[in-house]
Design a protein around this motif. Structure first.
Motif, PDB file in Angstrom:
ATOM      1  N   GLN A  52       0.847  -1.189   0.000  1.00 50.07           N
ATOM      2  CA  GLN A  52       0.000   0.000   0.000  1.00 50.07           C
ATOM      3  C   GLN A  52       0.878   1.231   0.000  1.00 50.07           C
TER       4      GLN A  52
ATOM      5  N   ARG B 143      -1.506   7.077   0.058  1.00 55.72           N
ATOM      6  CA  ARG B 143      -2.728   7.574  -0.592  1.00 55.72           C
ATOM      7  C   ARG B 143      -3.216   6.662  -1.720  1.00 55.72           C
ATOM      8  N   GLN B 144      -2.739   5.429  -1.736  1.00 54.13           N
ATOM      9  CA  GLN B 144      -3.225   4.488  -2.737  1.00 54.13           C
ATOM     10  C   GLN B 144      -3.839   3.287  -2.040  1.00 54.13           C
ATOM     11  N   ARG B 145      -4.519   2.499  -2.807  1.00 50.68           N
ATOM     12  CA  ARG B 145      -5.172   1.344  -2.223  1.00 50.68           C
ATOM     13  C   ARG B 145      -4.215   0.167  -2.088  1.00 50.68           C
ATOM     14  N   LEU B 146      -4.600  -0.732  -1.214  1.00 51.71           N
ATOM     15  CA  LEU B 146      -3.848  -1.972  -1.027  1.00 51.71           C
ATOM     16  C   LEU B 146      -3.908  -2.792  -2.322  1.00 51.71           C
TER      17      LEU B 146
ATOM     18  N   ARG C 298     -15.415   8.403   1.887  1.00 52.49           N
ATOM     19  CA  ARG C 298     -14.019   8.145   2.238  1.00 52.49           C
ATOM     20  C   ARG C 298     -13.789   8.351   3.736  1.00 52.49           C
TER      21      ARG C 298
ATOM     22  N   LEU D 201     -12.270  -1.621   4.741  1.00 51.42           N
ATOM     23  CA  LEU D 201     -11.858  -1.869   3.364  1.00 51.42           C
ATOM     24  C   LEU D 201     -12.793  -2.865   2.694  1.00 51.42           C
TER      25      LEU D 201
ATOM     26  N   PHE E 240      -8.659  -4.204  -3.801  1.00 46.68           N
ATOM     27  CA  PHE E 240      -9.171  -3.417  -2.690  1.00 46.68           C
ATOM     28  C   PHE E 240      -9.635  -2.037  -3.113  1.00 46.68           C
ATOM     29  N   GLY E 241     -10.635  -1.532  -2.383  1.00 41.25           N
ATOM     30  CA  GLY E 241     -10.996  -0.138  -2.467  1.00 41.25           C
ATOM     31  C   GLY E 241     -10.066   0.686  -1.589  1.00 41.25           C
ATOM     32  N   GLN E 242     -10.261   1.985  -1.589  1.00 42.69           N
ATOM     33  CA  GLN E 242      -9.389   2.869  -0.813  1.00 42.69           C
ATOM     34  C   GLN E 242      -9.818   2.982   0.644  1.00 42.69           C
ATOM     35  N   GLY E 243     -10.988   2.435   0.932  1.00 41.45           N
ATOM     36  CA  GLY E 243     -11.401   2.372   2.333  1.00 41.45           C
ATOM     37  C   GLY E 243     -12.238   3.548   2.779  1.00 41.45           C
TER      38      GLY E 243
END
Lengths: 107, 113
Positions: free
Chosen positions: A38, A41-44, B9, B90, B104-107
């Motif tokens: 990760q 500021r980015q997604r996993l 978000r 998430l 995955f999304g950004q959560g």
């Protein structure tokens, strides 16, 4: 019980230095292991999986069943490698994650 | 946006509020997941849906209620949460539940006050 252990919360190195992010697991059976990353500021996202035996962004990871380890390695770290790294183990239909290691690469 | 999208978000809610988290994927995947990411803890799997049917519920308190109306959408309904429920939630999807390359999304960063 199935478990993934990442003993280091933070690993700091200078650019060009070798990197090894440790991951140990406990699993009864034939494990399937992954590294997720990760960036800020980015997604996993998936970095690599052991069954592919590939090198992604210069990173490799070898499954060592004797030591129950799946350490992530890169010979020369770059600043853009700074991120959170999560080791994960597949258990039937779900992923079990470690607590993650933050890698900081200084210029 | 392609991939897995989560809204909102950020969310701040009181302990008596009811709110919902939304997740949407445009990848054509059949499996969707909710994970909880708390400080100093591993990512915890909460729920797994396959083809809109819940296949896993990891002993999650009933104040968390998932809903999967179709294979592209997943909700997490929240009711009377506790401050310790504050975390990053998430959403992820994968082609099937046995394909563990999860996207995955950004959560959603949830704070319960």
């Amino acid at each position: 019980a199935q478990r993934v252990t990442q003993p280091e919360k933070l690993l700091s190195v200078f650019k060009g230095a070798p990197v090894e992010l440790k991951c140990n697991y406990s699993y009864s059976g034939s494990p399937e292991l992954f590294w997720y990353v990760q960036y800020s500021r980015q997604r996993l996202q998936l970095l690599l999986r052991h069954i592919s035996r590939e090198s992604i962004k210069g990173f490799t990871a070898d499954l060592n069943k004797g030591e129950t380890s799946f350490h992530l390695k890169k010979p020369f770290a770059q600043e853009e490698d700074s991120a959170m790294y999560y080791c994960a183990l597949r258990n039937t239909d779900k992923l079990i994650f470690g607590t993650g290691t933050r890698l900081q690469v200084f210029p | 946006e392609t991939g897995v999208t989560q809204t909102p978000r950020h969310l701040v809610m009181g302990m008596t509020n009811k709110k919902s988290l939304k997740c949407e994927q445009h990848l054509g995947h059949n499996a969707m997941y909710w994970y909880k990411q708390s400080a100093k803890k591993p990512l915890e799997l909460m729920f797994v849906y396959s083809l809109e049917e819940r296949v896993e519920n990891n002993s999650v308190p009933s104040r968390f209620s998932p809903e999967c109306p179709n294979s592209s959408h997943l909700f997490l309904h929240l009711h009377t949460l506790q401050p310790e429920d504050s975390a990053l939630y998430l959403c992820a999807s994968s082609p099937r539940t046995d394909n563990t390359e999860a996207f995955f999304g950004q959560g959603t960063r949830l704070t319960v006050v």
